[in-house]
Design a protein around this motif. Sequence first.
Motif, PDB file in Angstrom:
ATOM      1  N   ASN A  95      58.532  15.974  23.623  1.00 37.57           N
ATOM      2  CA  ASN A  95      59.247  16.083  22.712  1.00 37.57           C
ATOM      3  C   ASN A  95      58.691  17.602  22.103  1.00 37.57           C
ATOM      4  OD1 ASN A  95      60.323  16.612  19.895  1.00 37.57           O
ATOM      5  ND2 ASN A  95      59.754  14.533  19.333  1.00 37.57           N
ATOM      6  N   PRO A  96      59.275  18.641  21.956  1.00 36.63           N
ATOM      7  CA  PRO A  96      58.722  20.009  21.782  1.00 36.63           C
ATOM      8  C   PRO A  96      58.252  20.179  20.127  1.00 36.63           C
ATOM      9  CG  PRO A  96      61.128  19.961  22.167  1.00 36.63           C
ATOM     10  CD  PRO A  96      60.718  18.683  22.255  1.00 36.63           C
ATOM     11  N   SER A  97      58.959  19.298  19.322  1.00 29.81           N
ATOM     12  CA  SER A  97      58.219  19.118  18.015  1.00 29.81           C
ATOM     13  C   SER A  97      56.754  18.833  17.969  1.00 29.81           C
ATOM     14  CB  SER A  97      58.928  18.328  17.128  1.00 29.81           C
ATOM     15  OG  SER A  97      58.790  16.886  17.643  1.00 29.81           O
ATOM     16  N   GLY A  98      56.185  18.404  19.022  1.00 26.07           N
ATOM     17  CA  GLY A  98      54.876  18.074  18.908  1.00 26.07           C
ATOM     18  C   GLY A  98      54.189  19.096  19.798  1.00 26.07           C
ATOM     19  N   CYS A  99      54.685  20.075  20.404  1.00 22.41           N
ATOM     20  CA  CYS A  99      53.974  21.085  21.144  1.00 22.41           C
ATOM     21  C   CYS A  99      53.948  22.730  20.538  1.00 22.41           C
ATOM     22  CB  CYS A  99      54.884  21.099  22.288  1.00 22.41           C
ATOM     23  SG  CYS A  99      54.998  19.608  23.108  1.00 22.41           S
ATOM     24  N   ARG A 100      52.859  23.209  20.937  1.00 22.18           N
ATOM     25  CA  ARG A 100      52.875  24.641  20.568  1.00 22.18           C
ATOM     26  C   ARG A 100      52.453  25.362  21.725  1.00 22.18           C
ATOM     27  NH1 ARG A 100      49.223  26.464  15.470  1.00 22.18           N
ATOM     28  NH2 ARG A 100      50.439  24.715  14.410  1.00 22.18           N
ATOM     29  N   ILE A 101      53.470  26.274  22.014  1.00 20.06           N
ATOM     30  CA  ILE A 101      53.422  26.945  23.047  1.00 20.06           C
ATOM     31  C   ILE A 101      52.961  28.613  23.014  1.00 20.06           C
ATOM     32  CG2 ILE A 101      54.698  27.834  25.297  1.00 20.06           C
ATOM     33  CD1 ILE A 101      56.555  25.467  24.692  1.00 20.06           C
ATOM     34  N   THR A 102      51.892  29.058  23.589  1.00 15.08           N
ATOM     35  CA  THR A 102      51.532  30.309  23.127  1.00 15.08           C
ATOM     36  C   THR A 102      51.564  31.248  24.812  1.00 15.08           C
ATOM     37  OG1 THR A 102      50.276  29.900  21.390  1.00 15.08           O
ATOM     38  CG2 THR A 102      50.008  32.301  22.138  1.00 15.08           C
ATOM     39  N   ALA A 103      52.278  32.124  24.955  1.00 13.70           N
ATOM     40  CA  ALA A 103      52.167  33.336  26.120  1.00 13.70           C
ATOM     41  C   ALA A 103      51.373  34.510  25.626  1.00 13.70           C
ATOM     42  CB  ALA A 103      53.515  33.595  26.769  1.00 13.70           C
ATOM     43  N   PHE A 104      50.287  34.576  26.148  1.00 19.22           N
ATOM     44  CA  PHE A 104      49.418  35.943  25.786  1.00 19.22           C
ATOM     45  C   PHE A 104      49.615  36.927  26.566  1.00 19.22           C
ATOM     46  CE2 PHE A 104      46.928  32.326  23.993  1.00 19.22           C
ATOM     47  CZ  PHE A 104      46.461  32.590  22.802  1.00 19.22           C
ATOM     48  N   LYS A 105      50.311  37.952  25.960  1.00 16.88           N
ATOM     49  CA  LYS A 105      50.566  39.434  26.527  1.00 16.88           C
ATOM     50  C   LYS A 105      49.233  40.187  26.209  1.00 16.88           C
ATOM     51  CE  LYS A 105      54.464  37.797  27.526  1.00 16.88           C
ATOM     52  NZ  LYS A 105      54.722  37.015  28.972  1.00 16.88           N
ATOM     53  N   ALA A 106      49.569  41.672  26.657  1.00 18.08           N
ATOM     54  CA  ALA A 106      48.449  42.489  26.206  1.00 18.08           C
ATOM     55  C   ALA A 106      48.177  42.450  24.580  1.00 18.08           C
ATOM     56  CB  ALA A 106      48.963  43.879  26.409  1.00 18.08           C
ATOM     57  N   PRO A 107      46.890  42.791  24.088  1.00 17.27           N
ATOM     58  CA  PRO A 107      46.718  42.407  22.601  1.00 17.27           C
ATOM     59  C   PRO A 107      47.422  43.727  22.108  1.00 17.27           C
ATOM     60  CG  PRO A 107      44.544  42.538  24.000  1.00 17.27           C
ATOM     61  CD  PRO A 107      45.716  42.792  24.907  1.00 17.27           C
ATOM     62  N   THR A 108      47.769  43.235  20.772  1.00 20.23           N
ATOM     63  CA  THR A 108      48.639  44.023  19.929  1.00 20.23           C
ATOM     64  C   THR A 108      47.381  44.955  19.138  1.00 20.23           C
ATOM     65  OG1 THR A 108      48.522  42.604  17.912  1.00 20.23           O
ATOM     66  CG2 THR A 108      50.252  42.517  19.532  1.00 20.23           C
ATOM     67  N   VAL A 109      47.986  45.956  18.364  1.00 17.80           N
ATOM     68  CA  VAL A 109      47.031  46.790  17.551  1.00 17.80           C
ATOM     69  C   VAL A 109      46.099  45.874  16.604  1.00 17.80           C
ATOM     70  CG1 VAL A 109      46.918  48.627  15.904  1.00 17.80           C
ATOM     71  CG2 VAL A 109      48.458  48.824  17.895  1.00 17.80           C
ATOM     72  N   GLU A 110      46.836  45.117  15.993  1.00 18.71           N
ATOM     73  CA  GLU A 110      46.033  44.065  15.034  1.00 18.71           C
ATOM     74  C   GLU A 110      45.069  43.210  15.625  1.00 18.71           C
ATOM     75  OE1 GLU A 110      47.055  40.567  11.746  1.00 18.71           O
ATOM     76  OE2 GLU A 110      48.497  41.223  13.103  1.00 18.71           O
ATOM     77  N   GLU A 111      45.618  42.604  16.989  1.00 12.03           N
ATOM     78  CA  GLU A 111      44.840  41.944  17.822  1.00 12.03           C
ATOM     79  C   GLU A 111      43.491  42.498  18.357  1.00 12.03           C
ATOM     80  OE1 GLU A 111      47.851  38.533  19.197  1.00 12.03           O
ATOM     81  OE2 GLU A 111      47.396  40.464  20.593  1.00 12.03           O
ATOM     82  N   ARG A 112      43.479  43.811  18.659  1.00  8.37           N
ATOM     83  CA  ARG A 112      42.501  44.737  19.227  1.00  8.37           C
ATOM     84  C   ARG A 112      41.438  45.172  17.804  1.00  8.37           C
ATOM     85  NH1 ARG A 112      46.608  47.299  22.325  1.00  8.37           N
ATOM     86  NH2 ARG A 112      46.579  48.935  20.876  1.00  8.37           N
ATOM     87  N   ALA A 113      41.807  44.996  16.833  1.00  8.27           N
ATOM     88  CA  ALA A 113      41.173  45.169  15.414  1.00  8.27           C
ATOM     89  C   ALA A 113      40.170  44.061  15.274  1.00  8.27           C
ATOM     90  CB  ALA A 113      41.752  45.544  14.173  1.00  8.27           C
ATOM     91  N   HIS A 114      40.302  42.930  15.901  1.00  6.80           N
ATOM     92  CA  HIS A 114      39.429  41.992  15.865  1.00  6.80           C
ATOM     93  C   HIS A 114      38.895  41.431  16.988  1.00  6.80           C
ATOM     94  CE1 HIS A 114      41.468  40.523  11.880  1.00  6.80           C
ATOM     95  NE2 HIS A 114      42.497  40.752  12.404  1.00  6.80           N
ATOM     96  N   PRO A 115      37.629  40.498  17.120  1.00  4.47           N
ATOM     97  CA  PRO A 115      37.012  40.035  18.275  1.00  4.47           C
ATOM     98  C   PRO A 115      37.954  39.333  19.127  1.00  4.47           C
ATOM     99  CG  PRO A 115      35.784  39.503  16.131  1.00  4.47           C
ATOM    100  CD  PRO A 115      37.085  40.149  15.683  1.00  4.47           C
ATOM    101  N   PHE A 116      37.605  39.365  20.456  1.00  2.29           N
ATOM    102  CA  PHE A 116      38.671  38.805  21.466  1.00  2.29           C
ATOM    103  C   PHE A 116      39.120  37.518  21.226  1.00  2.29           C
ATOM    104  CE2 PHE A 116      34.935  37.507  23.743  1.00  2.29           C
ATOM    105  CZ  PHE A 116      35.604  36.235  24.496  1.00  2.29           C
ATOM    106  N   LEU A 117      38.396  36.811  20.574  1.00  2.81           N
ATOM    107  CA  LEU A 117      38.680  35.053  20.287  1.00  2.81           C
ATOM    108  C   LEU A 117      39.706  34.900  19.276  1.00  2.81           C
ATOM    109  CD1 LEU A 117      35.356  33.312  21.417  1.00  2.81           C
ATOM    110  CD2 LEU A 117      37.670  33.320  22.530  1.00  2.81           C
ATOM    111  N   TRP A 118      39.713  36.064  18.397  1.00  2.00           N
ATOM    112  CA  TRP A 118      40.339  35.714  17.094  1.00  2.00           C
ATOM    113  C   TRP A 118      41.994  35.382  17.452  1.00  2.00           C
ATOM    114  CZ3 TRP A 118      44.871  38.565  15.117  1.00  2.00           C
ATOM    115  CH2 TRP A 118      45.040  38.070  13.771  1.00  2.00           C
ATOM    116  N   ARG A 119      42.641  36.029  18.331  1.00  2.00           N
ATOM    117  CA  ARG A 119      43.872  35.545  18.396  1.00  2.00           C
ATOM    118  C   ARG A 119      44.153  34.297  19.085  1.00  2.00           C
ATOM    119  NH1 ARG A 119      47.061  39.006  23.601  1.00  2.00           N
ATOM    120  NH2 ARG A 119      45.246  38.397  24.872  1.00  2.00           N
ATOM    121  N   VAL A 120      43.358  34.026  19.834  1.00  2.00           N
ATOM    122  CA  VAL A 120      43.278  32.517  20.222  1.00  2.00           C
ATOM    123  C   VAL A 120      43.240  31.678  19.342  1.00  2.00           C
ATOM    124  CG1 VAL A 120      42.226  30.984  22.105  1.00  2.00           C
ATOM    125  CG2 VAL A 120      42.492  33.430  22.425  1.00  2.00           C
TER     126      VAL A 120
END
Length: 285
Positions: A95-120
């Motif tokens: 049931n997709p309503s109980g799932c959360r899918i994330t496909a990690f691509k190259a870090p964005t500008v915002e993500e690069r401004a944080h420690p690498f585990l932040w976006r995770v």
Amino acid sequence: MTHEDSTPLRDRLRLPPGEPVDLPRYDAAATPAGPDGKAAGRAAMARVGERLAVLQERLWASSTKGDRRRVLLVLQGMDTSGKGGTVKHVIGLLNPSGCRITAFKAPTVEERAHPFLWRVEQALPAHGELGIFDRSHYEDVLIARVRELAPATELARRYEQINRFERSLADDGVTLVKCFLHLSYGEQRRRLLKRLDRPEKRWKFAPSDIDDRALWPVFQKAYEIALGRCGTSYAPWYLIPADHKWYRNWAVSTLLLEHLEELDPRYPKADFDVDECRRRLLEQT
């Protein structure tokens, strides 16, 4: 879930925590404990899916009454190893309503401004959810090593940070199922050629894929180090032979099933008077 010799698949595919990993030792075309061929694999997937759907719903339901447990499936592997395909086939069972899918691509500008585990951390599953990472925090020790984007001292710190991070997740009720989709060099070439040969698949291809393929030994070494340094008792790695897509899908689904069976989530008991509610409904006209 067990097999004919009563050995859980997780015990067959788990890499020994803390031990060096030599990927050439593992046959990417193997089908350990798997069904007898593609047709049998698809039938077995259907059976696994029925049980998975029930347990996933139970996990989701139990969270409504305070159960903090959740599951995180991490998929890593070389290009064309089937991360996206695995997501498609596994989610197709649930049931997709109980799932959360994330496909990690190259870090964005915002993500690069944080420690690498932040976006995770922003993408972690909520209580009761099944989270699926198509690539993950391991990109920051894999690509960084292959591309020489960070010095060796920084990479060493990141392995330790990942282990502490995963320890904190396990302590907070997250069951981690980390799967390395082990693809052979020859099979990758066949899959890349198929993308070129089929117009509807060309959007998945980039000329840089050929350049990355030339770095195969370097990528394999980066994976060996990550699998060895970050395989722990609380977050082990499972090596999934991925040359056969049907086996890959069955194996990942079966691993999820075994972990959910161990969690054994239950539907919460009603916190209201069931008989009284039934009586009131029957009285309505």
